[in-house]
Motif scaffolding. Structure first.
Motif, PDB file in Angstrom:
ATOM      1  N   UNK A   1       0.831  -1.200   0.000  1.00  0.00           N
ATOM      2  CA  UNK A   1       0.000   0.000   0.000  1.00  0.00           C
ATOM      3  C   UNK A   1       0.869   1.254   0.000  1.00  0.00           C
ATOM      4  N   UNK A   2       1.330   1.587  -1.171  1.00  0.00           N
ATOM      5  CA  UNK A   2       2.242   2.735  -1.294  1.00  0.00           C
ATOM      6  C   UNK A   2       1.518   4.052  -1.031  1.00  0.00           C
ATOM      7  N   UNK A   3       0.219   4.069  -1.373  1.00  0.00           N
ATOM      8  CA  UNK A   3      -0.536   5.326  -1.228  1.00  0.00           C
ATOM      9  C   UNK A   3      -0.668   5.736   0.232  1.00  0.00           C
ATOM     10  N   UNK A   4      -0.599   4.730   1.096  1.00  0.00           N
ATOM     11  CA  UNK A   4      -0.659   5.013   2.531  1.00  0.00           C
ATOM     12  C   UNK A   4       0.527   5.888   2.971  1.00  0.00           C
ATOM     13  N   UNK A   5       1.631   5.765   2.228  1.00  0.00           N
ATOM     14  CA  UNK A   5       2.853   6.482   2.626  1.00  0.00           C
ATOM     15  C   UNK A   5       3.192   7.677   1.749  1.00  0.00           C
ATOM     16  N   UNK A   6       2.835   7.586   0.487  1.00  0.00           N
ATOM     17  CA  UNK A   6       3.255   8.646  -0.446  1.00  0.00           C
ATOM     18  C   UNK A   6       2.113   9.124  -1.309  1.00  0.00           C
ATOM     19  N   UNK A   7       2.191  10.385  -1.708  1.00  0.00           N
ATOM     20  CA  UNK A   7       1.249  10.931  -2.692  1.00  0.00           C
ATOM     21  C   UNK A   7       1.871  10.971  -4.076  1.00  0.00           C
ATOM     22  N   UNK A   8       3.165  11.191  -4.102  1.00  0.00           N
ATOM     23  CA  UNK A   8       3.871  11.350  -5.377  1.00  0.00           C
ATOM     24  C   UNK A   8       5.133  10.499  -5.337  1.00  0.00           C
ATOM     25  N   UNK A   9       5.330   9.704  -6.367  1.00  0.00           N
ATOM     26  CA  UNK A   9       6.591   8.964  -6.501  1.00  0.00           C
ATOM     27  C   UNK A   9       7.256   9.417  -7.794  1.00  0.00           C
ATOM     28  N   UNK A  10       8.437   9.969  -7.667  1.00  0.00           N
ATOM     29  CA  UNK A  10       9.187  10.445  -8.837  1.00  0.00           C
ATOM     30  C   UNK A  10      10.268   9.411  -9.147  1.00  0.00           C
ATOM     31  N   UNK A  11      10.301   8.985 -10.389  1.00  0.00           N
ATOM     32  CA  UNK A  11      11.281   7.972 -10.793  1.00  0.00           C
ATOM     33  C   UNK A  11      12.221   8.593 -11.827  1.00  0.00           C
ATOM     34  N   UNK A  12      13.356   9.144 -11.373  1.00  0.00           N
ATOM     35  CA  UNK A  12      14.314   9.756 -12.298  1.00  0.00           C
ATOM     36  C   UNK A  12      14.879   8.721 -13.273  1.00  0.00           C
ATOM     37  N   UNK A  13      15.447   9.190 -14.357  1.00  0.00           N
ATOM     38  CA  UNK A  13      15.884   8.280 -15.424  1.00  0.00           C
ATOM     39  C   UNK A  13      16.887   7.225 -14.956  1.00  0.00           C
ATOM     40  N   UNK A  14      16.637   6.002 -15.383  1.00  0.00           N
ATOM     41  CA  UNK A  14      17.588   4.908 -15.163  1.00  0.00           C
ATOM     42  C   UNK A  14      17.844   4.299 -16.533  1.00  0.00           C
ATOM     43  N   UNK A  15      19.092   4.078 -16.875  1.00  0.00           N
ATOM     44  CA  UNK A  15      19.399   3.493 -18.184  1.00  0.00           C
ATOM     45  C   UNK A  15      18.937   2.047 -18.222  1.00  0.00           C
TER      46      UNK A  15
ATOM     47  N   UNK B   1       0.307   9.784  -7.578  1.00  0.00           N
ATOM     48  CA  UNK B   1       0.898  10.335  -8.795  1.00  0.00           C
ATOM     49  C   UNK B   1       2.282   9.724  -8.990  1.00  0.00           C
ATOM     50  N   UNK B   2       2.418   9.001 -10.070  1.00  0.00           N
ATOM     51  CA  UNK B   2       3.708   8.377 -10.387  1.00  0.00           C
ATOM     52  C   UNK B   2       4.324   9.164 -11.531  1.00  0.00           C
ATOM     53  N   UNK B   3       5.525   9.700 -11.340  1.00  0.00           N
ATOM     54  CA  UNK B   3       6.162  10.527 -12.370  1.00  0.00           C
ATOM     55  C   UNK B   3       7.462   9.852 -12.825  1.00  0.00           C
ATOM     56  N   UNK B   4       7.342   8.907 -13.751  1.00  0.00           N
ATOM     57  CA  UNK B   4       8.564   8.344 -14.331  1.00  0.00           C
ATOM     58  C   UNK B   4       9.109   9.324 -15.362  1.00  0.00           C
ATOM     59  N   UNK B   5      10.414   9.416 -15.489  1.00  0.00           N
ATOM     60  CA  UNK B   5      10.997  10.456 -16.341  1.00  0.00           C
ATOM     61  C   UNK B   5      11.878   9.844 -17.427  1.00  0.00           C
ATOM     62  N   UNK B   6      11.816  10.430 -18.576  1.00  0.00           N
ATOM     63  CA  UNK B   6      12.474   9.996 -19.823  1.00  0.00           C
ATOM     64  C   UNK B   6      12.254   8.505 -20.048  1.00  0.00           C
ATOM     65  N   UNK B   7      13.334   7.704 -20.116  1.00  0.00           N
ATOM     66  CA  UNK B   7      13.113   6.321 -20.521  1.00  0.00           C
ATOM     67  C   UNK B   7      12.299   5.535 -19.507  1.00  0.00           C
ATOM     68  N   UNK B   8      12.299   5.988 -18.242  1.00  0.00           N
ATOM     69  CA  UNK B   8      11.430   5.322 -17.262  1.00  0.00           C
ATOM     70  C   UNK B   8       9.966   5.556 -17.632  1.00  0.00           C
TER      71      UNK B   8
END
Ligand SMILES: [Zn+2]
Length: 799
Positions: A711-725, A784-791
């Motif tokens: 239950x990720x929503x219990x802990x976070x509202x936004x998860x940002x996933x910066x680029x990983x090759x 809100x899940x914010x994956x960035x570029x290739x993520x």
């Protein structure tokens, strides 16, 4: 799901503004007569070589035997480093460390590097140590060591004053410069291991310092006479210690999987030398501040990658804003080293075909961008201190710039690496000493021509108008220029030049100053010729565009006659809070300033709404996104609660008695997580830097937290996933689960790993499909899940 994502994203537009900015970004006189220089070449005939030996102080035969034993072939050795002078009172590295430099099995922690240099300082007047202005992100000292003859070291402040005067020709005449050049010393600054996996230079530099301080051969005496050598033992202090940790883990756990160097510095890894434009890292700021204190003639950054010794010139296209003299100096020094090393029968010393010379984002632009010489070596490094059989691929090919290429197969040792670096840099230091007046004169000339830039090639100035939307960001940008030593003025009254008017208070960056080239380089527009080869690094970096700050290139020289005042401290925009007799609300216009996000998190206990459309109130217009802080929504003395944070933010809070009818919604104070994998953490580091700078709170979580939290929503509202090759599959699967667990955590053997940003008992396995499902549920639950570029590319497919 996409629509939901997009709707949620709009609520975090200002956060993204910060992210985008970040991402684009990661994107004194003592009269002492100096003898005239006689020759441009070091001694090198059989007789001269013999003379070197006979004049030498007694050598430490035992040390020399170890050096020989640890060198794999006689041609990976020169007469410059095949011996070490003995001394009764000055300790050679082995006396302090217990092993000779370059011995297999030994990489040295920074505390022991420093212990050695401080022992040298105690025992010889030829060495002094200094501490760099800033500690590392994890609180460690960064050392600067000066080595020269007794007189130079005793009068170091005096020699610093000379280079400072030559750096700013506005205060001296050519005749005075001539006298200063004759009297002054060249400062040759060698900087070790900015890249933590490139482990040889911190070892080599200790022996170099000892040799420079103790050896009495004509060759070394010549260096001491005209040159003060500055040494940064290890630039990336946190990363160096963690690298030694992983090596010690390898030795302590034979046959087990060894943790890769997941974290170098606290924030970033290999791209720590790409922080020359942002100066976001302590190590970059330390280099910049040290440069501005000493004005070294040369900054030589020691790297290890291609065999056997690549000495930098680059292939071009060369940075168009540099004085072309420096390009010649790169070549002059490189070809001297190549010739001398080749004469000695050392194979694989070459230049040209690696890196271009275009982008100023590198650390050594603290020198190149400031009229000095920035250069680097790439030597062959094993990373670990073990002797290995290595295969050389492309670099074993003969080419016009590599007529004496490395062999395709080689047994390579740490000592080989030390021999290559130390021999070549000694040759360069000796050459600079023998040509000291020439290099100091070039430095003065380049500085002079930088001042003349305003009236020669232009422009006359850059203006950052005061009447722009993002005034806080504009101030931050000029402060970055100031950090780089660039002078910034403010207009005392309206500036009126040909076809242009700028209001009082506008920033003026004059091009008749020593560091005009650095400023012009950063503010101008780059045109990378499409017919040029693919660039090694960035093609463009225009600061105004990157920061959404208006900058105007002014060619009319009358701008230089306008009354203006030099900023003597950093620009600061102080926010204001207007009053009304009975305010209904305070309005803060959404002007896309990054400080909006800082303010929102500082005022996390206040109810703040955001306007969903532009509107007018109190005779002013406001943009969509404007913060509406209603008195009816918030208890207590609202004005008192706002005043401090608003002043810090540089924003304007306007009290209005009446609010029009308008659509708005309350702003969340999201619980943000920045997600990292255990395969690559560099890119999330750039994000963490900016979140930390903007004081936006976040949890730093690994993919394993995603895997293990249904239950990720219990802990976070936004998860940002910066680029990983890598592919979606490799990102999800992480490091393969094979063999023994791979810990990344503090232990007796790996104490420095425990100081880093995150730890795990076992870094294998990734988030797994379970983690993907947990993320899916998180989004379905309204997260809100914010994956960035290739993520983003890979995960929109997966979810
Ligand atoms: Zn490197």
């Amino acid at each position: 799901m996409n629509a939901k994502l997009i709707r949620r994203l709009s609520a975090f537009a200002l956060l993204l503004t910060a992210l985008l900015t970040l991402w684009q970004f990661s994107a004194a006189v003592h009269a002492q007569k100096t003898e005239k220089v006689k020759t441009a070449h070091p001694p090198w005939s059989a007789d001269q070589k013999a003379a070197v030996k006979t004049e030498a102080s007694p050598n430490n035969a035992e040390y020399a035997a170890k050096v020989k034993e640890n060198t794999t072939e006689p041609y990976f050795m020169t007469e410059l480093v095949d011996h070490l002078p003995a001394s009764d009172k000055i300790p050679s590295p082995d006396k302090i460390l217990g092993y000779t430099v370059g011995a297999p099995g030994h990489l040295t922690y920074t505390k022991d590097l420093y212990r050695y240099y401080r022992e040298l300082e105690k025992t010889t007047p030829r060495v002094r140590t200094f501490v760099a202005p800033e500690k590392s992100e994890e609180g460690k000292e960064q050392l600067l060591v000066a080595v020269g003859d007794e007189d130079s070291i005793a009068k170091l402040d005096h020699y610093k004053t000379i280079t400072a005067k030559l750096a700013d020709p506005r205060g001296i005449t050519d005749a005075e410069a001539e006298q200063l050049i004759g009297e002054g010393k060249a400062l040759y600054w060698a900087s070790g291991s900015i890249h933590s996996t490139e482990t040889g230079s911190p070892e080599m530099l200790m022996e170099l310092a000892y040799r420079l301080a103790v050896e009495e051969t004509p060759f070394i005496k010549a260096i001491r006479k005209n040159v003060v050598v500055l040494i940064t033992p290890a630039l990336e202090v946190d990363g160096r210690d963690r690298m030694v940790d992983t090596y010690n883990y390898r030795k302590a756990n034979p046959g087990k999987n060894v943790p890769p160097l997941v974290y170098w510095g606290h924030y970033v890894a290999h791209d720590n030398n790409r922080d020359g434009l942002g100066m976001a890292l302590a190590l970059s700021r330390n280099q910049m501040k040290t440069f501005l204190e000493y004005h070294p003639t040369i900054l030589h950054d020691l790297h290890e990658s291609v065999p056997f010794l690549y000495t930098s010139t680059g292939t071009g296209p060369y940075n168009a804003w540099l004085d072309p003299i420096v390009i010649d100096e790169w070549n002059l020094l490189a070809y001297h080293e190549i010739e001398e090393m080749t004469k000695r029968g050392v194979p694989g010393v070459w230049t040209h075909g690696f890196y271009d010379g275009w982008a100023p984002n590198y650390m050594f632009y603290v020198a190149n961008g400031h009229n000095s010489i920035g250069r680097f070596y790439e030597t062959f490094g094993n990373s670990v201190a073990d002797t290995l059989d290595r295969t050389v691929r492309a670099e074993s090919q003969r080419d016009w710039f590599r007529p004496n290429p490395p062999q395709p197969r080689v047994k390579w040792s740490l000592r080989n690496n030390v021999n290559m670096q130390e021999s070549a840099i000694l040759l360069a230091m000796n050459f600079v000493s023998n040509n000291k007046d020439r290099f100091l004169k070039n430095f003065y000339l380049k500085s002079k021509r930088s001042v003349a830039k305003a009236t020669n090639e232009g422009p006359a100035a850059w203006v950052v108008p005061s009447d722009q939307t993002r005034v806080v960001e504009a101030a931050d940008m000029v402060n970055l220029l100031r950090l780089m030593g660039v002078e910034v003025h403010t207009a005392n009254k309206e500036i009126s030049v040909k076809d242009q008017k700028f209001p009082a208070g506008s920033y003026v960056i004059r091009m008749d100053q020593p560091y005009s080239r650095m400023a012009d380089m950063l503010l101008d527009t780059q045109y990378y010729n499409v017919n040029d080869p693919r660039p090694y690094d960035d093609t463009g970096w225009t600061l105004g565009a990157l920061r959404n700050v208006k900058t105007i290139r002014v060619t009319d020289k009358t701008v230089l006659q306008m009354p203006m005042t030099l900023l003597t401290r950093d620009a600061k925009v102080t926010g204001t809070l207007s009053t009304a007799s009975s305010p209904t609300a305070y309005l803060i216009n959404h002007n896309a300033e990054n400080s909006l996000v800082t303010l929102r998190f500082k005022l996390k206990d206040l109810k703040i709404a955001a306007a969903e459309e532009p509107f007018e109130a109190g005779g002013q217009t406001f943009n969509a996104g404007t913060f509406i802080i209603k008195t009816s929504d918030n208890s207590g003395d609202l004005k008192a609660r706002l005043s401090g944070p608003v002043a810090d933010s540089g924003l304007k809070a306007i009290a209005v008695e009446k609010l029009p009818e308008l659509k708005s919604h309350l702003l969340a104070v999201p619980r943000i997580a920045i997600l990292h994998t255990w395969t690559n953490t560099q890119n999330d580091g750039w994000f963490r830097i900016e979140f930390d700078r903007l004081q936006v709170p976040y949890s730093y979580i690994s993919d394993q937290v995603i895997r293990d939290t249904p239950n990720l929503k219990e802990k976070f509202d936004v998860i940002i996933f910066p680029p990983v090759a890598g592919s979606a599959q490799s990102i999800v699967s992480g490091i393969p689960v094979r063999g023994a667990p791979i810990p990344w955590k503090g232990s007796d053997v790996t104490p420095n790993i425990g100081l880093g940003p995150d730890q795990s008992d076992d870094i294998r396995g990734g988030m797994t499909l379970r983690g993907v499902l947990n993320l899916q549920k998180f989004v379905e639950d309204g997260g809100v899940f914010i994956p960035i570029t290739n993520c983003a590319r890979d995960f929109t497919g997966l979810l």
